[in-house]
Design a protein around this motif. Structure first.
Motif, short mmCIF file in Angstrom:
data_model
loop_
_atom_site.label_atom_id
_atom_site.label_comp_id
_atom_site.label_asym_id
_atom_site.label_seq_id
_atom_site.Cartn_x
_atom_site.Cartn_y
_atom_site.Cartn_z
N THR A 145 0.83 -1.21 0.00
CA THR A 145 0.00 0.00 0.00
C THR A 145 0.87 1.26 0.00
OG1 THR A 145 -1.75 -1.18 1.19
CG2 THR A 145 -1.81 1.22 1.25
N SER A 146 1.95 1.24 0.78
CA SER A 146 2.84 2.40 0.83
C SER A 146 3.51 2.65 -0.50
CB SER A 146 3.89 2.20 1.93
OG SER A 146 3.28 2.10 3.20
N VAL A 147 4.01 1.57 -1.13
CA VAL A 147 4.67 1.71 -2.42
C VAL A 147 3.71 2.32 -3.45
CG1 VAL A 147 5.66 0.45 -4.37
CG2 VAL A 147 6.35 -0.12 -2.03
N ILE A 148 2.50 1.76 -3.50
CA ILE A 148 1.51 2.28 -4.45
C ILE A 148 1.17 3.73 -4.14
CG2 ILE A 148 -0.87 2.04 -5.26
CD1 ILE A 148 -0.58 -0.98 -4.84
N GLY A 149 1.02 4.04 -2.83
CA GLY A 149 0.65 5.40 -2.45
C GLY A 149 1.70 6.42 -2.84
N TYR A 150 2.99 6.14 -2.53
CA TYR A 150 4.03 7.11 -2.84
C TYR A 150 4.29 7.20 -4.33
CZ TYR A 150 5.16 7.88 2.05
OH TYR A 150 5.10 8.26 3.37
N LEU A 151 4.20 6.09 -5.05
CA LEU A 151 4.37 6.15 -6.51
C LEU A 151 3.22 6.92 -7.15
CD1 LEU A 151 5.69 2.56 -7.36
CD2 LEU A 151 6.98 4.70 -7.23
N THR A 152 2.03 6.80 -6.59
CA THR A 152 0.89 7.56 -7.11
C THR A 152 1.09 9.06 -6.90
OG1 THR A 152 -0.59 5.71 -6.65
CG2 THR A 152 -1.61 7.87 -6.94
N LEU A 153 1.63 9.43 -5.72
CA LEU A 153 1.92 10.83 -5.46
C LEU A 153 2.95 11.38 -6.45
CD1 LEU A 153 2.11 10.92 -1.56
CD2 LEU A 153 0.38 12.03 -3.00
N LEU A 154 3.99 10.56 -6.71
CA LEU A 154 5.01 11.00 -7.67
C LEU A 154 4.43 11.16 -9.08
CD1 LEU A 154 8.01 8.79 -6.51
CD2 LEU A 154 7.78 11.25 -6.22
N ARG A 155 3.46 10.30 -9.41
CA ARG A 155 2.84 10.40 -10.74
C ARG A 155 1.90 11.60 -10.84
NH1 ARG A 155 -1.70 6.20 -12.01
NH2 ARG A 155 -2.69 7.70 -10.57
N GLU A 174 12.37 1.74 0.27
CA GLU A 174 12.46 1.01 1.53
C GLU A 174 11.29 0.04 1.70
OE1 GLU A 174 12.36 1.92 6.35
OE2 GLU A 174 12.57 3.56 4.90
N LYS A 175 10.07 0.49 1.35
CA LYS A 175 8.90 -0.39 1.47
C LYS A 175 8.97 -1.53 0.45
CE LYS A 175 7.05 2.07 4.72
NZ LYS A 175 6.96 1.54 6.10
N ALA A 176 9.52 -1.23 -0.74
CA ALA A 176 9.66 -2.29 -1.75
C ALA A 176 10.65 -3.35 -1.28
CB ALA A 176 10.10 -1.68 -3.08
N GLU A 177 11.73 -2.91 -0.60
CA GLU A 177 12.71 -3.87 -0.08
C GLU A 177 12.08 -4.72 1.01
OE1 GLU A 177 15.81 -1.29 1.14
OE2 GLU A 177 16.82 -1.26 -0.82
N ARG A 178 11.24 -4.11 1.84
CA ARG A 178 10.54 -4.88 2.87
C ARG A 178 9.60 -5.88 2.21
NH1 ARG A 178 10.37 -7.94 7.04
NH2 ARG A 178 8.46 -7.84 8.28
N LEU A 179 8.94 -5.46 1.14
CA LEU A 179 8.05 -6.36 0.41
C LEU A 179 8.85 -7.53 -0.16
CD1 LEU A 179 5.11 -6.71 -0.59
CD2 LEU A 179 5.74 -5.43 -2.63
#
Length: 355
Positions: A145-155, A174-179
């Protein structure tokens, strides 16, 4: 063996008794000098046919004795078979057998207790695995959810400042590495349950291998202010599966990176002792309670059971390390005293090779 020994002893005693009675009867009959009479004629007849009488008596006794000694173990076998059925339905009630079968009763009860322990251990391991999968499945949602949220903000916000963009990108990474860590834990669970470890031996220098593995961990250790020291002989040749043994070293050093006290030293030592290669991995850390130390090599067991922390993985690293070491014919143990945790690996010298 005791039954057949008793059978032969009784049979021999019966034959000797019959022969002794026959011999006595023969002497008595031969010594009679009475005048002709019905009794005299009968004794003469017995004397003439005494051998036949002996043979018939021996055969009759043999049949009776054989029936007794054969039927007895058959009855005992039925009792044991009925008791053995209880092993397929383990219960807490002890298996009861006659006093003559006390040794078998003890063995069956030991087998039953072992089956109960194995069943409990299997249920506990399965429950830990199921709980772990549930936790992992739940934990996957948060970083995703965090990865999608921050990438959406960047887009959606192309005009944001470079500083904010860099911060969002760093958080998403960092969240992607945790994933990725969580997904790797899923793969570890699958591989451990579905794969059969097999060794592909070749001669390697354990000193060089440990130096290489330690160098790969230096950046990870540096994040926590850890350092690594090695006390190894110049050469330590050994015939092993290098990929799998390297995984053992990797798991132990990763474990040290999780649980070492900050700004401490991870020590790796190796020596040849009593014809065996002894490797030790030691790090400063809080003492592990004995009840956890006894279970540290169990599947899916984590020293830190909290899923909120990133220490530890699926609880398979040390279990896999133990299996690999034992496949090499060695042993591994864990000790924890005076705020120091030490893992000791002993490898048999029959697979070591001179340089």
């Amino acid at each position: 063996m005791r039954i057949w020994g008793g059978y032969l002893l009784v049979l021999m005693a019966w034959v000797v008794a019959v022969m002794a009675l026959a011999f006595l009867g023969f002497i008595i009959c031969a010594s009679i000098t009475w005048q002709p009479s019905p009794l005299y004629d009968f004794l003469n007849w017995v004397r003439d046919y005494i051998v036949l009488v002996c043979i018939v008596t021996v055969l009759a006794g043999w049949v009776v004795i054989s029936f007794y000694f054969i039927s007895k173990p058959i009855k005992q076998l039925d009792v044991v078979a009925n008791a053995a059925e209880q092993l397929s339905r383990p219960s807490e009630e002890p298996i009861q057998l006659p006093d003559s079968l006390e040794d078998i009763s003890i063995q069956l009860n030991l087998a039953r207790e072992q089956a109960l322990r194995d069943a409990r251990a299997a249920r506990e391991a399965e429950q830990r695995k199921n709980d772990l999968i549930v936790y992992l499945a739940h934990d996957l949602k948060t970083p995703l959810t965090s990865v999608i949220g921050y990438l959406t903000l960047l887009r959606d916000e192309p005009q944001i400042s470079p500083e904010i963009r860099a911060r969002y990108t760093g958080i998403a990474l960092e969240k992607a590495e945790r994933l990725e860590d969580l997904i790797n834990e899923f793969f570890d669970i699958t591989r451990f349950n579905l794969s059969r470890l097999e060794l592909e031996r070749q001669s390697v220098d354990l000193t060089r291998m440990l130096e290489q593995v330690a160098s790969e961990f230096r950046p990870i250790f540096a994040e926590s202010g850890l350092s690594c020291s090695l006390d190894l002989p110049p050469k330590l040749h050994y015939s092993c599966d290098p990929d799998k043994l390297a995984r053992v070293f990797d798991n132990l050093l990763r474990n040290a990176s999780y649980y070492s006290l900050p700004d401490s030293t991870v020590e790796i030592a190796g020596r040849i002792e009593a014809g065996k290669i002894v490797l030790t991995f030691s790090n400063a850390g809080k003492n592990i309670p004995q009840e956890k130390l006894d279970r540290i090599f169990e599947q899916f067991f984590r020293l830190d059971s909290s899923r909120a922390t990133r220490t530890g993985g699926a609880g398979l690293g040390l279990a896999i390390a133990k299996e690999i070491v034992e496949l090499h014919g060695g042993t591994i143990r864990a000790d924890s005293t005076e705020d120091r945790i030490t893992f000791t690996i002993c490898l048999p010298s029959d697979h070591s090779e001179a340089p």
